[in-house]
Structures are given as C-alpha cells and as structure tokens.
Scaffold this active site. Structure first.
Site, PDB file in Angstrom:
ATOM      1  N   ARG A   1     -23.621  30.142  47.631  1.00  0.00           N
ATOM      2  CA  ARG A   1     -23.664  29.693  49.027  1.00  0.00           C
ATOM      3  C   ARG A   1     -25.055  29.183  49.423  1.00  0.00           C
ATOM      4  NH1 ARG A   1     -19.692  31.399  52.842  1.00  0.00           N
ATOM      5  NH2 ARG A   1     -17.839  32.067  51.728  1.00  0.00           N
TER       6      ARG A   1
ATOM      7  N   ARG B   1     -25.301  27.832  56.791  1.00  0.00           N
ATOM      8  CA  ARG B   1     -25.883  27.980  58.128  1.00  0.00           C
ATOM      9  C   ARG B   1     -27.314  28.481  58.200  1.00  0.00           C
ATOM     10  NH1 ARG B   1     -21.227  31.200  61.014  1.00  0.00           N
ATOM     11  NH2 ARG B   1     -20.706  31.629  58.833  1.00  0.00           N
TER      12      ARG B   1
ATOM     13  N   TYR C   1      -5.685  34.590  50.863  1.00  0.00           N
ATOM     14  CA  TYR C   1      -5.866  33.792  52.090  1.00  0.00           C
ATOM     15  C   TYR C   1      -4.538  33.188  52.548  1.00  0.00           C
ATOM     16  CZ  TYR C   1     -10.862  34.403  51.842  1.00  0.00           C
ATOM     17  OH  TYR C   1     -12.116  34.967  51.826  1.00  0.00           O
TER      18      TYR C   1
HETATM   19  O1  1CP Z   1     -23.412  26.421  48.865  1.00  0.00           O
HETATM   20  C1  1CP Z   1     -22.245  26.682  48.566  1.00  0.00           C
HETATM   21  O2  1CP Z   1     -21.921  27.681  47.915  1.00  0.00           O
HETATM   22  C2  1CP Z   1     -21.252  25.642  48.929  1.00  0.00           C
HETATM   23  C3  1CP Z   1     -20.016  25.743  49.375  1.00  0.00           C
HETATM   24  C4  1CP Z   1     -19.045  26.884  49.576  1.00  0.00           C
HETATM   25  C5  1CP Z   1     -18.404  27.676  48.604  1.00  0.00           C
HETATM   26  C6  1CP Z   1     -18.648  27.705  47.110  1.00  0.00           C
HETATM   27  C7  1CP Z   1     -18.524  27.253  50.845  1.00  0.00           C
HETATM   28  C8  1CP Z   1     -18.945  26.690  52.130  1.00  0.00           C
HETATM   29  N1  1CP Z   1     -17.551  28.180  50.640  1.00  0.00           N
HETATM   30  C9  1CP Z   1     -17.455  28.473  49.297  1.00  0.00           C
HETATM   31  C10 1CP Z   1     -16.521  29.371  48.635  1.00  0.00           C
HETATM   32  C11 1CP Z   1     -15.769  30.375  49.415  1.00  0.00           C
HETATM   33  N2  1CP Z   1     -15.176  30.221  50.641  1.00  0.00           N
HETATM   34  C12 1CP Z   1     -15.448  31.654  48.929  1.00  0.00           C
HETATM   35  C13 1CP Z   1     -15.822  32.172  47.554  1.00  0.00           C
HETATM   36  C14 1CP Z   1     -17.200  32.699  47.524  1.00  0.00           C
HETATM   37  C15 1CP Z   1     -17.446  34.000  48.247  1.00  0.00           C
HETATM   38  O3  1CP Z   1     -16.861  35.013  47.852  1.00  0.00           O
HETATM   39  O4  1CP Z   1     -18.239  33.974  49.188  1.00  0.00           O
HETATM   40  C16 1CP Z   1     -14.682  32.301  49.908  1.00  0.00           C
HETATM   41  C17 1CP Z   1     -14.107  33.701  49.843  1.00  0.00           C
HETATM   42  C18 1CP Z   1     -14.520  31.394  50.996  1.00  0.00           C
HETATM   43  C19 1CP Z   1     -13.739  31.607  52.245  1.00  0.00           C
HETATM   44  C20 1CP Z   1     -14.554  31.394  53.455  1.00  0.00           C
HETATM   45  N3  1CP Z   1     -14.943  30.162  53.908  1.00  0.00           N
HETATM   46  C21 1CP Z   1     -15.150  32.360  54.291  1.00  0.00           C
HETATM   47  C22 1CP Z   1     -14.974  33.865  54.147  1.00  0.00           C
HETATM   48  C23 1CP Z   1     -13.901  34.282  55.100  1.00  0.00           C
HETATM   49  C24 1CP Z   1     -13.386  35.697  54.933  1.00  0.00           C
HETATM   50  O5  1CP Z   1     -13.393  36.412  55.927  1.00  0.00           O
HETATM   51  O6  1CP Z   1     -12.947  36.061  53.844  1.00  0.00           O
HETATM   52  C25 1CP Z   1     -15.895  31.668  55.277  1.00  0.00           C
HETATM   53  C26 1CP Z   1     -16.662  32.253  56.406  1.00  0.00           C
HETATM   54  C27 1CP Z   1     -15.736  30.273  55.015  1.00  0.00           C
HETATM   55  C28 1CP Z   1     -16.344  29.136  55.739  1.00  0.00           C
HETATM   56  C29 1CP Z   1     -17.471  28.492  55.020  1.00  0.00           C
HETATM   57  N4  1CP Z   1     -17.425  28.009  53.722  1.00  0.00           N
HETATM   58  C30 1CP Z   1     -18.616  27.401  53.381  1.00  0.00           C
HETATM   59  C31 1CP Z   1     -19.470  27.495  54.537  1.00  0.00           C
HETATM   60  C32 1CP Z   1     -20.866  26.952  54.623  1.00  0.00           C
HETATM   61  C33 1CP Z   1     -18.746  28.183  55.543  1.00  0.00           C
HETATM   62  C34 1CP Z   1     -19.220  28.499  56.953  1.00  0.00           C
HETATM   63  C35 1CP Z   1     -18.608  27.516  57.875  1.00  0.00           C
HETATM   64  C36 1CP Z   1     -19.475  27.041  58.999  1.00  0.00           C
HETATM   65  O7  1CP Z   1     -20.391  26.218  58.777  1.00  0.00           O
HETATM   66  O8  1CP Z   1     -19.218  27.433  60.133  1.00  0.00           O
END
Ligand code: 1CP
Length: 353
Positions: free
Chosen positions: A34, A38, A160
């Site tokens: 990640r 943000r 999900y």
């Molecule tokens: O820099 C990076 O890693 C780039 C992109 C990236 C990746 C690889 C994002 C952007 N998301 C992910 C993968 C992802 N998304 C995972 C696997 C990794 C991990 O375990 O963290 C998972 C579980 C998600 C699901 C997801 N997307 C969540 C978690 C929700 C939950 O409660 O389980 C969230 C908050 C998101 C949104 C998201 N994805 C990425 C960003 C930058 C964001 C935040 C959105 C925003 O800008 O408001």
C-alpha cells in the site's frame, strides 16, 4: 534452495527479479505494501481530482499516476499496480461502490443462486482500463524498477462478495462454505478462472511480477484451509506458470501462522509475504525453503524514530542476504508521516552488515 534461471535481458537490471530468483545481491530490494494512498498529499489531491475512488482505479491516466507517485518520492525497487482487490467482482457482474474514506460495498451473494448470476461475458471489457494502466506504468517506469501486478486470492475476494464488504469474522462466507460446499466451490472455481485470466492479462500488459493477496486466509481453520486457500492459489499459479514460467509469483496469505511452513511448496509460488505475526526465528527458517518478504509492523512506520530503526535493524540483521525482500507485514496506514518512509527507505538502501 534451488536457484531459478533469470531471463538474460533482465540479469542485473531489476533487483526484485534477482531476489525472487534466489540469487545473491548487494542489498535486499524494498517496496512497501500500500505504498500509494492517503498518507501521500499528492495522492489525496489526485483522489479529489478523480472524484470517486472507482473512477481513480478505472481511469488509466489517474491510476498510473497513483502507481508512480511513491516512486517519485522514494527510490523503491518496485511499483505496485494501483487498483483495488474487489474490481474483478464488478467485472463478474456484481455491483461495487465505495463510501467516502471507507472500503468496498457490494450487494452480498449468499447462496448458489447468487453465484449462478455471475458471468465472465464482460470481464476483460470492464477490466481493460486496469490493463491499460499497467501498459502506461511500464512505459514510464525506469527499466531497473519492477512492476508488480496483483489480485486478491479467491478466498479473500469471496469474503468481500459474500459479506458485501469488509468484515472481521466472515461469518456469512463460512456459513456458505461449510453449509453448501459444492455451491461455494462453484464461486471459488469461477474466481480461480477469473483471477488467472486477470493476472495473465496484467503480465501481457507488462507486469514483471504478480502478487496474490489472501488477506483473510487467517480466518480459515484447518478444516477448509486446503480447499479454499491452498488449492485455488495452486491452480492459479499452475496456470500462470504454464503460460509464463519466468514471471515470479508472490503470495500473501496473511495471518496463517504455522501454515506458512510448506506454503510455497504446496502452492508452487516463488515467494511468500510474511505478516507482522511471524517471528524472525520462524522467518529465518522459512527463508531456507523459499524467498520471503516482510514484515515490519506498519505501526512502527507511524511511530518512526528509534523504535522503527531498531526493529528494522533487527529484521535486516536476521533476514537480509539472499532470499529476502524488505517490506511491511501489512499495508501503510493513512496516519503515516511521509518523512518516516523516507528514513526507512534510506536505512535499507545504505544498510551494511
Ligand atoms: O499501493 C498500493 O498497494 C496500491 C494499491 C492497492 C492494493 C494493492 C489498493 C488501493 N488496495 C489494494 C489491495 C487491497 N484492497 C487489499 C489487499 C491488501 C491488504 O490486505 O491490505 C484489500 C483487502 C483491499 C480492500 C480494501 N480496499 C479496503 C479494506 C476494506 C476492509 O475493511 O476490509 C479498503 C479500505 C480499500 C480501499 C482502498 N484501496 C486502495 C486504496 C488507496 C484505498 C483507500 C481508498 C481511498 O482513497 O479512499
């Protein structure tokens, strides 16, 4: 450990590929889970410009920019495709939206009737902007930096899709899996096919490496672990390897504890990413069987200073040397000060034994 051959044109070029081939290097490569997001002010600006998070993910110009932002600030060895884990659900015909500042929201699929409505008819059409993002990033990325494509593992994506978003207990997913294993298998089988297609398309667009995130593998007990975690990842890996034997595959089966042992052999992946719960002693042992990546606590990156430096030194003292890639045990959190990331990256780049 068996040393894998490197593609000739890539020898000495990408430190990530050297490490993933189990070859010796001067220092371990570093990238951070990640690393876009943000905590970066330029990401927040881009996010505001894009309007919605989905628009950011599905507009190649924006998504490529988000992918490259962390590499402009820090000399990281890899970029990771900016996309989100549930996008393939949207491409299979399930609605997907985001509430501001939060995770994904989907209309839950709780039974085999729901699964039967999913389809591959428009899969690549919906995901075409993601492949275009990969192409754009590969064009702009220096040749010595690797581009990592990624997808969620079938089990994690299924959580999900069945829960309708993020969850901590995955109660509905488990009830579906335990109560109607054949119906749930139909979902997992579809996700194996879709995820294999998705990752292969990313490789064809220019990804050098792919990572499979099984972020919720921790929630599976022994009963179900092989069937819903190991087997799907093994099948996806076999398919990618049949088409692209030299593209390394990293798996992140977060929180699986003792199941880390033998995971690479059971699935065929080239490397495993370790969560913060894996001890350095266990990590050192795992390194004898596969390439490992991890596992600094992202909260240490929030704290910074002495605690971060000491923890990083301990990890490096124990794990650096071949078969190791520096990373976090999970994703960077939004509260992370940018200067702490600068300090961490410079500590790894200048690290000497
Ligand atoms: O820099 C990076 O890693 C780039 C992109 C990236 C990746 C690889 C994002 C952007 N998301 C992910 C993968 C992802 N998304 C995972 C696997 C990794 C991990 O375990 O963290 C998972 C579980 C998600 C699901 C997801 N997307 C969540 C978690 C929700 C939950 O409660 O389980 C969230 C908050 C998101 C949104 C998201 N994805 C990425 C960003 C930058 C964001 C935040 C959105 C925003 O800008 O408001």
């Amino acid at each position: 450990m068996h040393k894998k051959p490197l593609v000739r044109s890539q020898v000495g070029e990408k430190l990530m590929l050297t490490a993933l081939a189990g070859q010796p290097y001067e220092r371990p490569p570093i990238w951070l889970m990640r690393q876009a997001g943000r905590y970066l002010p330029e990401y927040r600006d881009l996010r505001a410009e894009a309007g919605s998070f989905l628009n950011l993910c599905l507009t190649p110009g924006f998504a490529a920019e988000a992918t490259l932002q962390p590499l402009r600030r820090f000399p990281l060895d890899a970029a990771i495709l900016f996309a989100d884990l549930p996008l393939p659900a949207l491409a299979l015909g399930q609605d997907l939206s985001y509430r501001d500042g939060e995770g994904p929201v989907l209309p839950p699929i709780r039974d085999r009737v729901g699964v039967s409505k999913l389809h591959m008819a428009r899969f690549h059409e919906v995901l075409a902007p993601v492949y275009e993002t990969v192409r754009l990033v590969r064009q702009k990325l220096p040749p010595d930096r690797a581009l990592i494509g990624f997808a969620g593992a079938p089990w994690t994506l299924a959580t999900y899709m069945v829960e309708g978003g993020g969850s901590t207990d995955h109660a509905h997913t488990k009830r579906f899996a335990y109560g109607d294993p054949a119906g749930f298998s139909a979902l997992i089988d579809l996700l194996v096919e879709a995820t294999g297609d998705y990752l292969i398309a990313q490789i064809e667009a220019g990804a050098d490496i792919v990572q499979i995130f099984d972020s919720w593998a921790s929630s599976l007990p022994d009963y179900g672990f092989s069937r819903w975690c190991l087997d799907p990842i093994r099948k996806i890996t076999a398919r990618i390897k049949a088409a692209y034997p030299l593209v390394p595959i990293i798996a992140f089966p977060r929180g699986i504890g003792f199941f880390y042992e033998g995971f690479a052999a059971a699935t065929g992946v080239d490397a495993v990413s370790l969560d913060t719960g894996v001890s350095l002693a266990a990590a050192a042992k795992l390194k004898e069987e596969t390439v490992i990546q991890g596992n600094l606590d992202p909260q240490l990156l929030v704290t910074g200073g002495r605690a971060m430096k000491e923890a990083t030194d301990q990890i490096m003292a124990r794990l650096s040397g071949e078969n190791y890639i520096f990373n976090l045990g999970h994703g960077i959190v939004p509260q992370t000060p940018v200067e702490h990331v600068t300090a961490l990256v410079s500590q790894i780049l200048t690290w000497r034994k």
